[in-house]
Design a protein around this motif. Structure first.
Motif, PDB file in Angstrom:
ATOM      1  N   VAL A  95       5.280 -15.790 -13.413  1.00 51.32           N
ATOM      2  CA  VAL A  95       5.024 -15.103 -14.685  1.00 51.32           C
ATOM      3  C   VAL A  95       5.646 -15.924 -15.815  1.00 51.32           C
ATOM      4  CG1 VAL A  95       5.279 -12.962 -15.993  1.00 51.32           C
ATOM      5  CG2 VAL A  95       5.109 -12.887 -13.494  1.00 51.32           C
ATOM      6  N   PRO A  96       4.842 -16.568 -16.663  1.00 49.63           N
ATOM      7  CA  PRO A  96       5.378 -17.395 -17.743  1.00 49.63           C
ATOM      8  C   PRO A  96       6.172 -16.567 -18.751  1.00 49.63           C
ATOM      9  CG  PRO A  96       3.018 -17.796 -17.418  1.00 49.63           C
ATOM     10  CD  PRO A  96       3.371 -16.587 -16.624  1.00 49.63           C
ATOM     11  N   THR A  97       7.278 -17.150 -19.233  1.00 51.60           N
ATOM     12  CA  THR A  97       8.092 -16.482 -20.249  1.00 51.60           C
ATOM     13  C   THR A  97       7.289 -16.202 -21.511  1.00 51.60           C
ATOM     14  OG1 THR A  97      10.068 -17.590 -19.408  1.00 51.60           O
ATOM     15  CG2 THR A  97      10.195 -16.706 -21.628  1.00 51.60           C
ATOM     16  N   ALA A  98       6.336 -17.092 -21.820  1.00 53.47           N
ATOM     17  CA  ALA A  98       5.509 -16.926 -23.022  1.00 53.47           C
ATOM     18  C   ALA A  98       4.702 -15.637 -22.984  1.00 53.47           C
ATOM     19  CB  ALA A  98       4.586 -18.123 -23.181  1.00 53.47           C
ATOM     20  N   VAL A  99       4.399 -15.142 -21.779  1.00 48.38           N
ATOM     21  CA  VAL A  99       3.661 -13.898 -21.636  1.00 48.38           C
ATOM     22  C   VAL A  99       4.592 -12.698 -21.804  1.00 48.38           C
ATOM     23  CG1 VAL A  99       2.316 -12.480 -20.033  1.00 48.38           C
ATOM     24  CG2 VAL A  99       1.931 -14.951 -20.156  1.00 48.38           C
ATOM     25  N   ARG A 101       7.689 -12.516 -23.360  1.00 48.76           N
ATOM     26  CA  ARG A 101       8.452 -12.362 -24.599  1.00 48.76           C
ATOM     27  C   ARG A 101       7.785 -11.443 -25.624  1.00 48.76           C
ATOM     28  NH1 ARG A 101       9.698 -17.649 -25.603  1.00 48.76           N
ATOM     29  NH2 ARG A 101      11.629 -17.569 -24.413  1.00 48.76           N
ATOM     30  N   PRO A 102       6.475 -11.599 -25.917  1.00 47.58           N
ATOM     31  CA  PRO A 102       5.861 -10.685 -26.892  1.00 47.58           C
ATOM     32  C   PRO A 102       5.867  -9.231 -26.433  1.00 47.58           C
ATOM     33  CG  PRO A 102       4.477 -12.612 -26.513  1.00 47.58           C
ATOM     34  CD  PRO A 102       5.535 -12.634 -25.470  1.00 47.58           C
ATOM     35  N   LEU A 103       5.632  -9.006 -25.124  1.00 50.60           N
ATOM     36  CA  LEU A 103       5.623  -7.649 -24.597  1.00 50.60           C
ATOM     37  C   LEU A 103       7.001  -7.007 -24.734  1.00 50.60           C
ATOM     38  CD1 LEU A 103       4.313  -5.312 -23.069  1.00 50.60           C
ATOM     39  CD2 LEU A 103       4.858  -6.500 -20.928  1.00 50.60           C
ATOM     40  N   VAL A 104       8.044  -7.751 -24.364  1.00 53.68           N
ATOM     41  CA  VAL A 104       9.405  -7.230 -24.467  1.00 53.68           C
ATOM     42  C   VAL A 104       9.770  -6.957 -25.924  1.00 53.68           C
ATOM     43  CG1 VAL A 104      11.846  -7.788 -24.076  1.00 53.68           C
ATOM     44  CG2 VAL A 104      10.150  -8.331 -22.322  1.00 53.68           C
ATOM     45  N   LEU A 105       9.345  -7.842 -26.819  1.00 54.22           N
ATOM     46  CA  LEU A 105       9.623  -7.646 -28.248  1.00 54.22           C
ATOM     47  C   LEU A 105       9.003  -6.340 -28.746  1.00 54.22           C
ATOM     48  CD1 LEU A 105      10.775  -8.659 -30.916  1.00 54.22           C
ATOM     49  CD2 LEU A 105       8.682 -10.010 -31.231  1.00 54.22           C
ATOM     50  N   VAL A 244      15.503  -9.891 -33.543  1.00 51.42           N
ATOM     51  CA  VAL A 244      15.593 -11.154 -34.285  1.00 51.42           C
ATOM     52  C   VAL A 244      15.571 -12.343 -33.323  1.00 51.42           C
ATOM     53  CG1 VAL A 244      17.077 -12.579 -35.745  1.00 51.42           C
ATOM     54  CG2 VAL A 244      16.766 -10.139 -36.269  1.00 51.42           C
ATOM     55  N   LYS A 245      16.347 -12.237 -32.238  1.00 54.68           N
ATOM     56  CA  LYS A 245      16.430 -13.349 -31.285  1.00 54.68           C
ATOM     57  C   LYS A 245      15.078 -13.608 -30.604  1.00 54.68           C
ATOM     58  CE  LYS A 245      18.774 -15.121 -27.210  1.00 54.68           C
ATOM     59  NZ  LYS A 245      17.504 -15.589 -26.602  1.00 54.68           N
ATOM     60  N   LEU A 246      14.447 -12.555 -30.114  1.00 52.78           N
ATOM     61  CA  LEU A 246      13.164 -12.747 -29.443  1.00 52.78           C
ATOM     62  C   LEU A 246      12.097 -13.242 -30.408  1.00 52.78           C
ATOM     63  CD1 LEU A 246      13.132  -9.599 -27.121  1.00 52.78           C
ATOM     64  CD2 LEU A 246      13.280 -11.983 -26.396  1.00 52.78           C
ATOM     65  N   GLY A 247      12.114 -12.731 -31.641  1.00 53.48           N
ATOM     66  CA  GLY A 247      11.162 -13.206 -32.655  1.00 53.48           C
ATOM     67  C   GLY A 247      11.377 -14.673 -32.966  1.00 53.48           C
ATOM     68  N   TYR A 248      12.646 -15.070 -33.084  1.00 48.22           N
ATOM     69  CA  TYR A 248      12.969 -16.472 -33.366  1.00 48.22           C
ATOM     70  C   TYR A 248      12.528 -17.369 -32.193  1.00 48.22           C
ATOM     71  CZ  TYR A 248      15.774 -20.688 -33.971  1.00 48.22           C
ATOM     72  OH  TYR A 248      16.192 -21.989 -34.091  1.00 48.22           O
ATOM     73  N   ASP A 249      12.778 -16.906 -30.962  1.00 45.34           N
ATOM     74  CA  ASP A 249      12.377 -17.689 -29.786  1.00 45.34           C
ATOM     75  C   ASP A 249      10.866 -17.875 -29.747  1.00 45.34           C
ATOM     76  OD1 ASP A 249      14.997 -17.916 -29.025  1.00 45.34           O
ATOM     77  OD2 ASP A 249      14.899 -16.315 -27.514  1.00 45.34           O
ATOM     78  N   MET A 250      10.119 -16.828 -30.138  1.00 42.96           N
ATOM     79  CA  MET A 250       8.655 -16.947 -30.151  1.00 42.96           C
ATOM     80  C   MET A 250       8.177 -17.935 -31.200  1.00 42.96           C
ATOM     81  SD  MET A 250       7.480 -12.952 -29.672  1.00 42.96           S
ATOM     82  CE  MET A 250       5.801 -13.344 -30.158  1.00 42.96           C
ATOM     83  N   ILE A 251       8.793 -17.905 -32.378  1.00 39.97           N
ATOM     84  CA  ILE A 251       8.418 -18.832 -33.450  1.00 39.97           C
ATOM     85  C   ILE A 251       8.751 -20.277 -33.061  1.00 39.97           C
ATOM     86  CG2 ILE A 251       8.899 -19.519 -35.835  1.00 39.97           C
ATOM     87  CD1 ILE A 251       9.388 -16.512 -36.401  1.00 39.97           C
TER      88      ILE A 251
END
Length: 253
Positions: A95-99, A101-105, A244-251
């Protein structure tokens, strides 16, 4: 010595915050990765887990006897979390982290909004008759959180606190105390992998563990003294930091 002092300072802060509302990994893991950049990531994660497990065990022990723990709900959650943490760790590569992260956010934003606008959420503990449905639900909650902790991790303690309040009508103090016991189970499950494979820096983990335990001791006493309203405020602050952290990681990704 300077490196250890810095890491111990971060471990103390992590233990203090984690004892009340979870989220110690937000402090301790970045500190390890930034201060020890040459060390393999798996070894840093194992070192973090050993220090965290020591702090969590002390926090759990401090809460027991001072807070009414509903063992008939918490123990099934802890056992299922322990078992499912292994499966979560095994599924990391699938399961890729990229998938995730948005769901957890999205989930954390929803949790924050719900807690903020529902003023009585977690304010009062409501009596709950524990039957087979409640025990089954505790198994599902523990298993889901254990799997998530093994798979991804950020916000595990926050999810536990939220679900204990939402599903079982705990107050924030009781939910925080119960979450420590389930967190301890997932930490031990992780250590069952990291310790046998030699993924722990004991020379770093030992002083960090002591610092984390000291922070947890201070954190539990602050939580007990200040009560539910204070924990609710800290919980919302932690969710804001996670967002903030998860949003920053996604950006950044």
């Amino acid at each position: 010595m300077l490196t250890l002092t810095l890491l111990c300072g971060f471990a103390f802060c992590a233990g203090l915050i984690d004892a009340a509302v979870g989220g110690g990994g937000l402090i301790q893991i970045p500190a390890l990765f930034n201060i020890l950049p040459a060390v393999p990531s798996a070894t840093l994660l194992g070192t973090n887990k050993l220090a965290s497990a020591c702090g969590t065990s002390l926090a759990a022990r401090s809460f027991i006897g001072r807070v009414a723990i509903p063992w008939s709900l918490v123990l099934p959650a802890a056992f299922s979390a322990f078992a499912m943490a292994f499966l979560g760790a095994a599924a990391v590569s699938a399961v890729p982290t990229a998938v995730l992260r948005p769901l957890v956010l999205v989930l954390i934003v929803a949790m924050a909004l719900y807690t903020f606008f529902k003023k009585d959420f977690g304010a009062v503990r409501r009596p709950l008759s524990v039957g087979w449905r409640e025990r089954l639900l505790s198994l599902l909650v523990g298993g889901a959180i254990g799997f998530y902790d093994g798979l991804f991790g950020p916000g595990t303690g926050s999810f536990l606190i939220f679900l204990f309040i939402r599903c079982f009508a705990f107050d924030f103090l009781q939910a925080s105390a119960s979450a420590k016991l389930v967190n301890l189970a997932t930490n031990i499950a992780a250590l069952c992998f990291f310790v046998p494979t030699g993924k722990v820096l004991y020379g770093v983990a030992a002083p960090m563990a002591l610092s984390n335990m000291l922070g947890a001791w201070v954190g539990t006493r602050i939580a007990m003294k200040r009560g539910t309203a204070f924990i609710r405020m800290l919980f919302l602050c932690l969710l804001a930091i996670l967002i903030v952290k998860l949003g920053y990681d996604m950006i950044k990704a």
